[in-house]
Design a protein around this motif. Structure first.
Motif, PDB file in Angstrom:
ATOM      1  N   GLU A 138       0.879  -1.296   0.084  1.00  0.00           N
ATOM      2  CA  GLU A 138      -0.078   0.009   0.025  1.00  0.00           C
ATOM      3  C   GLU A 138       0.913   1.277  -0.098  1.00  0.00           C
ATOM      4  O   GLU A 138       0.567   2.173  -0.741  1.00  0.00           O
ATOM      5  N   ALA A 139       2.009   1.220   0.804  1.00  0.00           N
ATOM      6  CA  ALA A 139       2.891   2.371   0.795  1.00  0.00           C
ATOM      7  C   ALA A 139       3.740   2.671  -0.445  1.00  0.00           C
ATOM      8  O   ALA A 139       3.848   3.752  -0.977  1.00  0.00           O
ATOM      9  N   LEU A 140       3.954   1.316  -1.023  1.00  0.00           N
ATOM     10  CA  LEU A 140       4.736   1.716  -2.283  1.00  0.00           C
ATOM     11  C   LEU A 140       3.878   2.014  -3.668  1.00  0.00           C
ATOM     12  O   LEU A 140       4.239   2.856  -4.280  1.00  0.00           O
ATOM     13  N   VAL A 141       2.614   1.603  -3.441  1.00  0.00           N
ATOM     14  CA  VAL A 141       1.624   2.101  -4.641  1.00  0.00           C
ATOM     15  C   VAL A 141       1.356   3.524  -4.364  1.00  0.00           C
ATOM     16  O   VAL A 141       1.303   4.414  -5.233  1.00  0.00           O
ATOM     17  N   LEU A 142       1.025   3.979  -3.060  1.00  0.00           N
ATOM     18  CA  LEU A 142       0.956   5.533  -2.826  1.00  0.00           C
ATOM     19  C   LEU A 142       2.096   6.436  -3.247  1.00  0.00           C
ATOM     20  O   LEU A 142       1.997   7.375  -3.716  1.00  0.00           O
ATOM     21  N   ILE A 143       3.447   5.664  -3.011  1.00  0.00           N
ATOM     22  CA  ILE A 143       4.478   6.553  -3.450  1.00  0.00           C
ATOM     23  C   ILE A 143       4.360   6.683  -5.012  1.00  0.00           C
ATOM     24  O   ILE A 143       4.824   7.729  -5.640  1.00  0.00           O
ATOM     25  N   SER A 144       4.049   5.686  -5.504  1.00  0.00           N
ATOM     26  CA  SER A 144       4.169   5.558  -7.244  1.00  0.00           C
ATOM     27  C   SER A 144       3.147   6.479  -7.755  1.00  0.00           C
ATOM     28  O   SER A 144       3.302   7.302  -8.702  1.00  0.00           O
ATOM     29  N   CYS A 145       2.134   6.791  -6.907  1.00  0.00           N
ATOM     30  CA  CYS A 145       0.979   7.702  -7.271  1.00  0.00           C
ATOM     31  C   CYS A 145       1.643   9.188  -7.203  1.00  0.00           C
ATOM     32  O   CYS A 145       1.159  10.066  -8.008  1.00  0.00           O
ATOM     33  N   ALA A 158       1.850  -3.060  -9.530  1.00  0.00           N
ATOM     34  CA  ALA A 158       0.928  -1.993  -9.349  1.00  0.00           C
ATOM     35  C   ALA A 158       2.085  -0.589  -9.461  1.00  0.00           C
ATOM     36  O   ALA A 158       1.716   0.516 -10.197  1.00  0.00           O
ATOM     37  N   PHE A 159       3.041  -0.704  -8.656  1.00  0.00           N
ATOM     38  CA  PHE A 159       4.027   0.218  -8.782  1.00  0.00           C
ATOM     39  C   PHE A 159       4.489   0.319 -10.355  1.00  0.00           C
ATOM     40  O   PHE A 159       4.684   1.521 -10.939  1.00  0.00           O
ATOM     41  N   ALA A 160       4.915  -0.566 -11.093  1.00  0.00           N
ATOM     42  CA  ALA A 160       5.208  -0.660 -12.258  1.00  0.00           C
ATOM     43  C   ALA A 160       4.415  -0.018 -13.314  1.00  0.00           C
ATOM     44  O   ALA A 160       4.773   0.720 -14.359  1.00  0.00           O
ATOM     45  N   LYS A 161       3.028  -0.216 -13.259  1.00  0.00           N
ATOM     46  CA  LYS A 161       2.041   0.434 -14.047  1.00  0.00           C
ATOM     47  C   LYS A 161       1.830   1.952 -13.802  1.00  0.00           C
ATOM     48  O   LYS A 161       1.488   2.793 -14.812  1.00  0.00           O
ATOM     49  N   ASN A 162       2.323   2.485 -12.582  1.00  0.00           N
ATOM     50  CA  ASN A 162       2.077   3.765 -12.432  1.00  0.00           C
ATOM     51  C   ASN A 162       3.483   4.603 -12.639  1.00  0.00           C
ATOM     52  O   ASN A 162       3.429   5.784 -12.981  1.00  0.00           O
ATOM     53  N   CYS A 163       4.583   3.927 -12.701  1.00  0.00           N
ATOM     54  CA  CYS A 163       5.844   4.216 -13.101  1.00  0.00           C
ATOM     55  C   CYS A 163       6.595   3.825 -14.257  1.00  0.00           C
ATOM     56  O   CYS A 163       7.455   3.203 -14.254  1.00  0.00           O
TER      57      CYS A 163
END
Length: 541
Positions: free
Chosen positions: A133-140, A163-168
């Motif tokens: 959850e934290a990593l996804v929030l950072i990626s957003c 999820a991170f890779a899709k945002n960054c």
């Protein structure tokens, strides 16, 4: 890149959690901010003098901040609200303590540091790390992220990495160590980050053992990947499709990965011939692997470290086809399987060699003379743990190596007599480092320095007790290490004098009365910027 780093604790203490700081230490830092919060421009520096720095555009001030180190940037951010805002917006590199407590701070942190492109998340191995959850929030919050480093983030899973890779999707460099996600998470990054250029993986815990391991392929990064580094992987063979499919790969580094790598290197070099740099350390690789590497005709840098199955035969076959080799490092691990024959082959086939490091290898005068004669551009030479390198070999190097600039000798049977040869040989030599050469004395190193004043001599005799200071004649000693630096040239002395004058001028405000002490934090930040601006203007003018 000139950017500085920060931690979660430091970056949040000004805006988020002032109450946790001791009052005795908070006054100097918090009070100026309270005095200046309604005066964003800060037009007065000291004693009524106008503050010309306030006239600088935000872009210029940000450029100056980027040339300061982390501590100086933090001091500057305390000067006023404007500097706090500009410092945060101009910080592109951030390093955070990635413990689970970071999660509630993410919103405020990345509201201030909203231009971060390079992020490091590091957690102590004994502490719980951030989760998906934290990593996804950072990626957003950081969709423009280009570099990510993960260390001991054991709370991250394949789902979080996906999820991170899709945002960054603009990620260019990923380095992960001691993480627990597996092949699915790695494949998700490679599928979504089509601009990925560098991938470094160390101790990835989530990869399934044995034949059931899911292969890791290049995905959308097949054309962009330039560097792959694998370290301490129990099942590193599953990265084979990734290496083989990276058709523009330039650098391959394999460290302490289990398994037989000969077959994989054969497969890699059949599909990837663009490699120019290869590092192999503590791998199960033999002459078969070296023969496969010889297909990379553009190879320039090769490190063979503690690969005891590699012999003169493999080095010979490689040197015959890799004629552009510039840097060669060999740690023979005292196996005596690479020696004169292999080195002579390198000297005859690789005339462009500029750097040679031999550890646990026993070259003789024959191979050293061949290297000196044929490799006219050899500038850096290191001989470590070689039982056969003595005074005659050093004399040969001194007489033949015309282009040599740096020489390192460690744990070799060299004496003061060998140093005498260096006094008149190697006309381009600028630095000599001697370590654990028992027969070389401090007097011998001093003699060499005195007879060749332009030469920097560093002697570490391996003794724990310091030498008598009276015998060193001004040498800098520390725990058996003696350095004889080259004297400062007039231009260097002038620069040092100018810096001293500037420092004294900038520090003049420290002699003010005690009623002005609260302003010293502000003045130090302003003085840093003023001094940096002056240096920049003097260079441009």
């Amino acid at each position: 890149m000139g950017q500085s780093t920060s931690t979660a604790a430091i970056s949040s203490r000004r805006e988020i959690n002032h109450s946790h700081r001791p009052k005795s230490k908070s006054t100097a830092l918090i009070c100026p901010m309270q005095h200046l919060e309604d005066n964003d421009d800060c037009e007065i520096i000291d004693g009524g003098d106008p503050d010309y720095i306030s006239e600088l555009p935000d872009e210029c001030l940000a450029y100056i901040f980027q040339s300061l180190n982390s501590g100086d940037r933090k001091r500057c951010s305390l000067v006023c609200n404007r500097w706090l805002r500009i410092e945060g917006q101009s910080r592109h590199r951030l390093s955070l303590n990635a413990q689970s407590e970071l999660f509630p701070l993410i919103d405020s942190l990345f509201s201030r540091f909203d231009s971060v492109t390079k992020l490091a998340l590091k957690c102590d191995r004994r502490s719980p790390s951030i989760c998906d959850e934290a990593l996804v929030l950072i990626s957003c919050k950081c969709r423009n992220l280009t570099r990510l480093k993960l260390r001991a983030c054991r709370g991250l899973t394949d789902a979080g990495m996906e999820a991170f890779a899709k945002n960054c999707k603009g990620l260019k460099k990923l380095s992960c160590g001691s993480c627990t996600f597996g092949a699915k998470g790695m494949n998700a990054v490679l599928e979504n980050c089509s601009s990925l250029e560098e991938l470094s993986v160390k101790r990835l815990r989530g990869i399934t053992d044995g034949a059931a391991a899911e292969p890791i392929g290049p995905g959308a990064a097949a054309s962009s990947l330039k560097t792959i580094c694998l370290k301490e992987l129990y099942n590193g063979q599953c990265f084979g499709p990734l290496i083989t499919g990276s058709k523009n790969l330039k650098t391959l580094k394999l460290y302490r990965c289990s398994g037989d790598w000969d077959k994989l290197l054969q497969s890699v070099t059949e599909h990837v011939t663009s490699l120019i740099e290869i590092h192999l350390e503590r791998l199960q690789v033999s002459d078969v692997g070296l023969l496969a590497i010889s297909n990379c005709s553009d190879l320039e840098i090769l490190h063979l470290v503690k690969t005891p199955e590699c012999t003169n035969i493999g080095l010979l076959s490689l040197s015959e086809r890799c004629k552009h080799l510039r840097k060669l490092h060999i740690d023979g691990w005292k196996a005596n399987r690479i020696g004169d024959d292999g080195l002579i082959a390198v000297s005859k086939n690789c005339g462009n060699l500029q750097e040679l490091v031999l550890i646990g290898v026993n070259p003789t005068k024959q191979s050293l003379e061949s290297l000196a004669t044929n490799c006219k551009n050899l500038e850096r030479l290191a001989l470590c743990g070689s039982d056969t390198v003595g005074d005659p070999e050093i004399s040969c190097i001194a007489a033949k190596c015309i282009a040599l600039k740096k020489l390192c000798i460690k744990s070799c049977p060299v004496s003061n007599q060998g140093l005498e040869a260096l006094a008149n040989g190697c006309p381009s030599l600028v630095k000599v480092k001697l370590k654990k050469c028992r027969a070389v004395t401090l007097e011998g190193a001093e003699w060499l320095k005195n007879n060749r004043e332009s030469l920097a001599v560093n002697l570490d005799n391996g003794e724990t007790e310091q030498q008598d200071a009276s015998a060193s004649d001004g040498a800098q000693e520390n725990g058996g290490v003696a350095e004889f630096p080259t004297p400062a040239v007039p231009s260097q002395m002038a620069a040092a004098a100018a810096a001293a004058v500037a420092a004294s001028n900038m520090a003049g405000s420290t002699s003010r009365s005690s009623s002005m002490k609260w302003r010293l934090g502000l003045l130090s930040g302003r003085n840093l910027v003023a001094c940096t601006l002056r240096r920049y203007m003097s260079k441009t003018l």
